[in-house]
Scaffold this active site. Sequence first.
Site: not given
Ligand code: EPU
Length: 427
Positions: A22-23, A117, A122-124, A305, A397
């Site tokens: 998926k990811n 989720c 969930r900051p960017i 995950d 999903r």
């Molecule tokens: N974070 C920040 N700033 C940012 C981005 C992230 O502080 O700009 C923090 C988040 O708050 C978190 C950590 O960094 O504490 C990790 O977040 P990450 O960005 O790695 O997560 P993501 O890219 O939003 C993906 C997967 C998630 C999985 C996480 C961690 C996808 C679409 N989603 O999310 O998958 O939990 O990486 O491995 O790839 C799932 O598949 O069920 C799922 C939630």
Amino acid sequence: MDKFVVLGGNKLNGEITISGAKNAAVAVIPATILSDDICRIENIPNINDVSVIAHILSEIGAKVRMINKSTLEIDPRNIMSPVSSSDLMRHMRASYYLLGSLLGRFSRAIVALPGGCDFGVRPIDQHLKGFAALGARYKVEGGVVNIEADELIGNNVYMDVVSVGATINIMLAAVKAKGLTVIENAAKEPHIVDLANFLNSMGAEIMGAGTDIIKIKGVDYLKGTTYSIIPDQIEAGTYMVAAAAAGGNVLVRNIIPKHMESITAKLEEIGVTVIEYDDSIRIIRENVLNKCNIKTMPHPGFPTDMQPQITTLLSVANGTSIVTEGVWDNRFRYVDELRRMGAKISVDGKLAVVEGVEKLIGSSVKATDLRAGAAMIIAGLMASGTTTIEGIEYIERGYENIINKLTALGADIKRIRVQEEEMAKAL
Ligand code: EPU
């Protein structure tokens, strides 16, 4: 709304084939926006998140069609505008990959903020920091991110937190930027390597994906490609834990055993037999389960995950286990549901103390998110009596054909309409 109904107690036996990741799929599909020609993506999982992201692409002008059950063809040449304000964006996290892809193609992106989720904030900020390093200016207003660059120019980006999404987004924006981009403290998940391999198959020059320094030499042109997505590490891990929970002997096929190492190691510590082959793993569970401490971490650590699924398994292990969530702030919400089934788990912030009980008892529970939903199914498989799971849209999903796959292994699990359930009660 439909529910899943699981009658616990059946052992799982037989073979199961894992779908595409998926990811990886939800990153590769928007990455096709950067291509100057048609792309064919094979081993696409048939799940809702994939349909949503494919739909978002067609809304902005890409020609998207399924060639067969697991191959998607995308022609991105008709995308004329860098704007994606679709309501669908708010339904899934990965919609933010439109930011990097549109920025990389048009030097401009206007994209609605993503959903997904809910594990707390969930900051960017790390994504935006990366875009800014490449020369982009951005504004976030009214739920929309607006980014623009006169020209994207490669630069060094040091990430303050290891983020899968930010690493992917910066790669997407940098792949056609001028000069060299170096991402330091990059995430190393298998789907990051898969995306880099996909982009390289189109002519990109990305080196080091899978390590914490990724170097991207910008190119002007990306040709069309045919590419096959890697197997889903988390789907595989979920079935490995399901087999361990229910007991039995299951061959999990079409996987990359290397991706499973952190999960395999913990299952062995818990007392499960894991036999590795070239592209499959056999799980045999005959004995009692042992307690085990686990901390989730970015890859190659134990994946967040898989945390709800393994915690559920530990809820019936001998002794007390400590599970520490090292990635998300709020990923233990599902524990309340497990408690309804008799689990003894206390949560303090990012730490759960799991006191093993003899057995879980079937109950009515809800899936609070995708992986929590998978955990509820695992709980149902090992509980006595019937477990009814609401919120199955989360599960669908991310898990292809989960009912059929589990039923083929001998599980008693059905999808029912709520009205049918009410009629059954009335009889
Ligand atoms: N974070 C920040 N700033 C940012 C981005 C992230 O502080 O700009 C923090 C988040 O708050 C978190 C950590 O960094 O504490 C990790 O977040 P990450 O960005 O790695 O997560 P993501 O890219 O939003 C993906 C997967 C998630 C999985 C996480 C961690 C996808 C679409 N989603 O999310 O998958 O939990 O990486 O491995 O790839 C799932 O598949 O069920 C799922 C939630």
